[in-house]
Motif scaffolding. Sequence first.
Motif, mmCIF file in Angstrom:
data_model
loop_
_atom_site.group_PDB
_atom_site.id
_atom_site.type_symbol
_atom_site.label_atom_id
_atom_site.label_comp_id
_atom_site.label_asym_id
_atom_site.label_seq_id
_atom_site.Cartn_x
_atom_site.Cartn_y
_atom_site.Cartn_z
ATOM 1 N N ILE A 42 0.809 36.972 -3.274
ATOM 2 C CA ILE A 42 1.561 36.300 -2.211
ATOM 3 C C ILE A 42 1.779 34.832 -2.566
ATOM 4 O O ILE A 42 0.834 34.123 -2.904
ATOM 5 N N THR A 43 3.037 34.418 -2.492
ATOM 6 C CA THR A 43 3.352 33.011 -2.738
ATOM 7 C C THR A 43 3.509 32.239 -1.435
ATOM 8 O O THR A 43 3.340 31.026 -1.411
ATOM 9 N N ARG A 44 3.859 32.938 -0.352
ATOM 10 C CA ARG A 44 3.949 32.323 0.978
ATOM 11 C C ARG A 44 3.426 33.337 1.988
ATOM 12 O O ARG A 44 3.989 34.411 2.148
ATOM 13 N N GLU A 45 2.352 32.968 2.664
ATOM 14 C CA GLU A 45 1.754 33.865 3.655
ATOM 15 C C GLU A 45 2.554 33.820 4.954
ATOM 16 O O GLU A 45 3.154 32.795 5.299
ATOM 17 N N ARG A 68 -8.111 43.470 8.186
ATOM 18 C CA ARG A 68 -7.965 42.267 7.371
ATOM 19 C C ARG A 68 -6.607 42.216 6.678
ATOM 20 O O ARG A 68 -6.412 41.466 5.730
ATOM 21 N N GLY A 69 -5.666 43.017 7.163
ATOM 22 C CA GLY A 69 -4.362 43.091 6.531
ATOM 23 C C GLY A 69 -3.653 41.755 6.464
ATOM 24 O O GLY A 69 -3.811 40.895 7.330
ATOM 25 N N LEU A 70 -2.861 41.593 5.416
ATOM 26 C CA LEU A 70 -2.091 40.380 5.178
ATOM 27 C C LEU A 70 -0.601 40.687 5.249
ATOM 28 O O LEU A 70 -0.180 41.835 5.124
ATOM 29 N N ALA A 71 0.176 39.641 5.400
ATOM 30 C CA ALA A 71 1.627 39.733 5.285
ATOM 31 C C ALA A 71 2.100 38.469 4.582
ATOM 32 O O ALA A 71 1.550 37.384 4.808
ATOM 33 N N GLY A 72 3.099 38.620 3.726
ATOM 34 C CA GLY A 72 3.593 37.449 3.034
ATOM 35 C C GLY A 72 4.771 37.758 2.133
ATOM 36 O O GLY A 72 5.266 38.885 2.084
ATOM 37 N N ILE A 73 5.187 36.736 1.451
ATOM 38 C CA ILE A 73 6.319 36.816 0.532
ATOM 39 C C ILE A 73 5.776 36.783 -0.892
ATOM 40 O O ILE A 73 4.904 35.981 -1.220
ATOM 41 N N VAL A 85 5.768 41.688 1.731
ATOM 42 C CA VAL A 85 4.678 42.653 1.619
ATOM 43 C C VAL A 85 3.862 42.592 2.897
ATOM 44 O O VAL A 85 3.576 41.509 3.417
ATOM 45 N N VAL A 86 3.530 43.759 3.435
ATOM 46 C CA VAL A 86 2.736 43.863 4.657
ATOM 47 C C VAL A 86 1.679 44.942 4.456
ATOM 48 O O VAL A 86 2.001 46.053 4.041
ATOM 49 N N ASN A 87 0.433 44.591 4.767
ATOM 50 C CA ASN A 87 -0.663 45.565 4.741
ATOM 51 C C ASN A 87 -0.847 46.112 6.148
ATOM 52 O O ASN A 87 -1.145 45.358 7.067
ATOM 53 N N LEU A 88 -0.665 47.410 6.321
ATOM 54 C CA LEU A 88 -0.932 48.060 7.601
ATOM 55 C C LEU A 88 -2.240 48.835 7.498
ATOM 56 O O LEU A 88 -2.573 49.365 6.431
ATOM 57 N N ALA A 89 -2.943 48.910 8.614
ATOM 58 C CA ALA A 89 -4.137 49.745 8.663
ATOM 59 C C ALA A 89 -3.709 51.195 8.465
ATOM 60 O O ALA A 89 -2.543 51.554 8.709
ATOM 61 N N HIS A 108 16.058 40.123 9.680
ATOM 62 C CA HIS A 108 16.053 38.666 9.663
ATOM 63 C C HIS A 108 15.266 38.133 8.461
ATOM 64 O O HIS A 108 15.721 37.216 7.772
ATOM 65 N N ILE A 109 14.101 38.710 8.215
ATOM 66 C CA ILE A 109 13.278 38.258 7.092
ATOM 67 C C ILE A 109 14.022 38.460 5.777
ATOM 68 O O ILE A 109 14.081 37.548 4.941
#
Length: 120
Positions: A42-45, A68-73, A85-89, A108-109
């Motif tokens: 991830i370069t931008r959370e 503890r999932g993350l999301a970012g670019i 990128v998105v981590n889903l349970a 939009h993203i």
Amino acid sequence: GATVVRDAIAHAADAGAQLIVTLGGTGLSPRDETPEATWPLITRELPGIAEALRATARDRVPTAVLSRGLAGIIDRPGRGAPSLVVNLAGSPGAARDGVALLAPLIPHILDQLRGGDHPS
């Protein structure tokens, strides 16, 4: 483990995937390594997305806040366009809730990642 997940995410990003969603591996057990695999790429959370994913389910499933999932670019210059990128349970309910939350945001993203203007 984490290396396999990280390599799969990196491969998808390098292949031009605009959206990468992982399912599972976001809990507390020793085998849950998806956030550790995702973080170095991830370069931008996008913490608001990860927070919203946890908050969406917490009233029905209090343990949702343990995800503890993350999301970012992921922006790998010279290797394709940026990816979300998105981590889903991994539970079916978490995946369903996650997709419902993400669906209206994704256009939009992706537009923003392609350099679109912010709406007025």
